[in-house]
Design a protein around this motif. Sequence first.
Motif, PDB file in Angstrom:
ATOM      1  N   MET A 151       9.404   7.824   3.895  1.00 33.54           N
ATOM      2  CA  MET A 151       8.609   7.596   2.696  1.00 33.54           C
ATOM      3  C   MET A 151       9.400   8.096   1.493  1.00 33.54           C
ATOM      4  N   GLY A 152       9.563   7.224   0.503  1.00 31.10           N
ATOM      5  CA  GLY A 152      10.343   7.590  -0.661  1.00 31.10           C
ATOM      6  C   GLY A 152       9.632   8.604  -1.528  1.00 31.10           C
ATOM      7  N   GLU A 153      10.396   9.172  -2.461  1.00 29.97           N
ATOM      8  CA  GLU A 153       9.835  10.198  -3.321  1.00 29.97           C
ATOM      9  C   GLU A 153       9.211   9.618  -4.581  1.00 29.97           C
ATOM     10  N   VAL A 154       9.607   8.407  -4.959  1.00 23.84           N
ATOM     11  CA  VAL A 154       9.144   7.825  -6.215  1.00 23.84           C
ATOM     12  C   VAL A 154       7.754   7.226  -6.039  1.00 23.84           C
ATOM     13  N   ILE A 155       6.817   7.670  -6.861  1.00 17.73           N
ATOM     14  CA  ILE A 155       5.465   7.120  -6.827  1.00 17.73           C
ATOM     15  C   ILE A 155       5.428   5.895  -7.729  1.00 17.73           C
ATOM     16  N   ILE A 156       5.067   4.767  -7.169  1.00 18.80           N
ATOM     17  CA  ILE A 156       5.045   3.514  -7.910  1.00 18.80           C
ATOM     18  C   ILE A 156       3.683   3.338  -8.571  1.00 18.80           C
ATOM     19  N   ILE A 157       3.671   3.309  -9.895  1.00 21.11           N
ATOM     20  CA  ILE A 157       2.435   3.066 -10.636  1.00 21.11           C
ATOM     21  C   ILE A 157       2.207   1.563 -10.705  1.00 21.11           C
ATOM     22  N   LYS A 158       1.027   1.131 -10.311  1.00 21.36           N
ATOM     23  CA  LYS A 158       0.731  -0.302 -10.250  1.00 21.36           C
ATOM     24  C   LYS A 158       0.142  -0.804 -11.570  1.00 21.36           C
ATOM     25  N   SER A 159       0.512  -2.036 -11.901  1.00 20.91           N
ATOM     26  CA  SER A 159      -0.061  -2.699 -13.076  1.00 20.91           C
ATOM     27  C   SER A 159      -1.442  -3.254 -12.726  1.00 20.91           C
ATOM     28  N   GLU A 160      -2.175  -3.691 -13.733  1.00 24.27           N
ATOM     29  CA  GLU A 160      -3.485  -4.304 -13.488  1.00 24.27           C
ATOM     30  C   GLU A 160      -3.348  -5.534 -12.594  1.00 24.27           C
ATOM     31  N   ALA A 161      -2.289  -6.306 -12.814  1.00 21.55           N
ATOM     32  CA  ALA A 161      -2.077  -7.506 -12.003  1.00 21.55           C
ATOM     33  C   ALA A 161      -1.798  -7.136 -10.548  1.00 21.55           C
ATOM     34  N   GLU A 162      -1.033  -6.079 -10.348  1.00 23.81           N
ATOM     35  CA  GLU A 162      -0.735  -5.647  -8.988  1.00 23.81           C
ATOM     36  C   GLU A 162      -1.982  -5.090  -8.306  1.00 23.81           C
ATOM     37  N   ILE A 163      -2.806  -4.366  -9.044  1.00 25.31           N
ATOM     38  CA  ILE A 163      -4.042  -3.847  -8.459  1.00 25.31           C
ATOM     39  C   ILE A 163      -4.989  -4.991  -8.101  1.00 25.31           C
ATOM     40  N   ALA A 164      -4.962  -6.063  -8.890  1.00 19.10           N
ATOM     41  CA  ALA A 164      -5.776  -7.231  -8.552  1.00 19.10           C
ATOM     42  C   ALA A 164      -5.340  -7.812  -7.205  1.00 19.10           C
ATOM     43  N   CYS A 165      -4.041  -7.851  -6.956  1.00 17.71           N
ATOM     44  CA  CYS A 165      -3.529  -8.325  -5.662  1.00 17.71           C
ATOM     45  C   CYS A 165      -3.909  -7.362  -4.539  1.00 17.71           C
ATOM     46  N   LEU A 166      -3.797  -6.066  -4.810  1.00 14.90           N
ATOM     47  CA  LEU A 166      -4.182  -5.064  -3.823  1.00 14.90           C
ATOM     48  C   LEU A 166      -5.674  -5.146  -3.505  1.00 14.90           C
ATOM     49  N   ARG A 167      -6.455  -5.495  -4.503  1.00 14.03           N
ATOM     50  CA  ARG A 167      -7.902  -5.654  -4.306  1.00 14.03           C
ATOM     51  C   ARG A 167      -8.183  -6.799  -3.330  1.00 14.03           C
ATOM     52  N   LYS A 168      -7.447  -7.896  -3.466  1.00 14.99           N
ATOM     53  CA  LYS A 168      -7.631  -9.035  -2.557  1.00 14.99           C
ATOM     54  C   LYS A 168      -7.208  -8.672  -1.133  1.00 14.99           C
ATOM     55  N   ALA A 169      -6.064  -8.006  -1.012  1.00 13.07           N
ATOM     56  CA  ALA A 169      -5.607  -7.574   0.314  1.00 13.07           C
ATOM     57  C   ALA A 169      -6.588  -6.577   0.917  1.00 13.07           C
ATOM     58  N   GLY A 170      -7.106  -5.700   0.077  1.00  8.67           N
ATOM     59  CA  GLY A 170      -8.052  -4.691   0.540  1.00  8.67           C
ATOM     60  C   GLY A 170      -9.346  -5.296   1.042  1.00  8.67           C
ATOM     61  N   ARG A 171      -9.795  -6.339   0.395  1.00 13.75           N
ATOM     62  CA  ARG A 171     -11.033  -6.977   0.851  1.00 13.75           C
ATOM     63  C   ARG A 171     -10.843  -7.613   2.221  1.00 13.75           C
ATOM     64  N   ILE A 172      -9.698  -8.247   2.430  1.00  3.57           N
ATOM     65  CA  ILE A 172      -9.430  -8.850   3.742  1.00  3.57           C
ATOM     66  C   ILE A 172      -9.380  -7.772   4.823  1.00  3.57           C
ATOM     67  N   ALA A 173      -8.701  -6.670   4.522  1.00  2.00           N
ATOM     68  CA  ALA A 173      -8.628  -5.580   5.492  1.00  2.00           C
ATOM     69  C   ALA A 173     -10.012  -5.023   5.796  1.00  2.00           C
ATOM     70  N   SER A 174     -10.823  -4.835   4.762  1.00  2.00           N
ATOM     71  CA  SER A 174     -12.164  -4.307   4.950  1.00  2.00           C
ATOM     72  C   SER A 174     -13.016  -5.241   5.798  1.00  2.00           C
ATOM     73  N   GLU A 175     -12.920  -6.532   5.528  1.00  2.00           N
ATOM     74  CA  GLU A 175     -13.688  -7.502   6.311  1.00  2.00           C
ATOM     75  C   GLU A 175     -13.192  -7.540   7.754  1.00  2.00           C
ATOM     76  N   ALA A 176     -11.887  -7.335   7.954  1.00  2.00           N
ATOM     77  CA  ALA A 176     -11.349  -7.276   9.318  1.00  2.00           C
ATOM     78  C   ALA A 176     -11.899  -6.059  10.052  1.00  2.00           C
ATOM     79  N   ARG A 177     -12.050  -4.953   9.333  1.00  2.00           N
ATOM     80  CA  ARG A 177     -12.660  -3.757   9.934  1.00  2.00           C
ATOM     81  C   ARG A 177     -14.096  -4.063  10.373  1.00  2.00           C
ATOM     82  N   THR A 178     -14.812  -4.822   9.568  1.00  2.00           N
ATOM     83  CA  THR A 178     -16.172  -5.206   9.937  1.00  2.00           C
ATOM     84  C   THR A 178     -16.184  -6.119  11.157  1.00  2.00           C
ATOM     85  N   ILE A 179     -15.250  -7.055  11.207  1.00  2.00           N
ATOM     86  CA  ILE A 179     -15.122  -7.932  12.370  1.00  2.00           C
ATOM     87  C   ILE A 179     -14.905  -7.100  13.634  1.00  2.00           C
ATOM     88  N   ALA A 180     -14.053  -6.093  13.532  1.00  2.00           N
ATOM     89  CA  ALA A 180     -13.803  -5.216  14.678  1.00  2.00           C
ATOM     90  C   ALA A 180     -15.071  -4.472  15.073  1.00  2.00           C
TER      91      ALA A 180
END
Length: 256
Positions: free
Chosen positions: A1-30
Amino acid sequence: MGEVIIIKSEAEIACLRKAGRIASEARTIAREAIRAGETTYAVDREVRRFIESKGARPTFLGYGGFPASACISVNEEIIHGIPGPRKLQNGDIVSVDVGATFAGFVGDCAGTFPVGTISAEAQKLIDVTRQSFFEGIKFARVGYRISDIGHAVQQYVESFGFSVVRDYVGHGVGREMHEAPEVPNYGKPGHGPRLQPGMVIAVEPMVCEGQYEDEILDNGWTVITADHSLAAHYENTIAITDGDPEILTLSDGFDA
C-alpha cells in the motif's frame, strides 16, 4: 500500500458511488442466497452473476491469485474464506466480503449474516460488529484523524467483551481496492493522517467473540480465530465530505 493518499474529485466520487452501489447490491444478493443446505460456492456464483450483469467486474476474482468473486467466511473464519462445496448449516454465521469494479473504480463492502436460527451470543456479535462501524464513522469528519475512527470502534467492541482483530485493517479505496491510508480498527486517538474532503476509505471492523489472535489456514488465504471463537465482519466504503461522511455502499433497507 502506497504512502500517498489520493484525494478524489467530485467526478471520481460519482464513479465510486456507482461501483459502491453495485457492491452493496451484491452483498444483498449474497445475504438472500445464504440458507441451510446451500454451498458457499453457490453463494459466490450468485454474487459473480449479479456483478457481471451490471457491467462490472468482481474485484476479488484473481486479485493476488484469489480464486473467487467473494470472500465467504463461516463461523471462526474471520476473512478471506474461499467458496467451495461446504454446505451451510442452521446456526452458522457467514461473513461475505464483496468488491465490484465499475468504470475503473472499486466499491468494497462486507457483512455477516445468520443461517436460520443462531445463538443469542452470535446475534450479539453480528449486531455489535455492525454498530461499531457506525460508532467509528462518527469521527469520519474533517479535522479528526484516522486513528480516531479505530479508537471509537475498539472502545465500542470491547465494552461488550469482544475483541478487535489487529493484523488486518481498513484502507483507502479508489481505482485500486487497497490504497493509502491504512484504517486500523483499534488504537489511541489523535494519530495518523488528518481527514480531508475527497478522501475515500473502507472502514471494516473485524470482531472476535473471544481473543483477537488469528491464524492462516493451509490454503494461504483464510484467516481464522486462533481460539476458534466466532468472528464477524462489517464494512462500507465511505467518502469524507465537508459534513457527514457519505456511505457509498448502502443501498438497501437492511443496511441503511
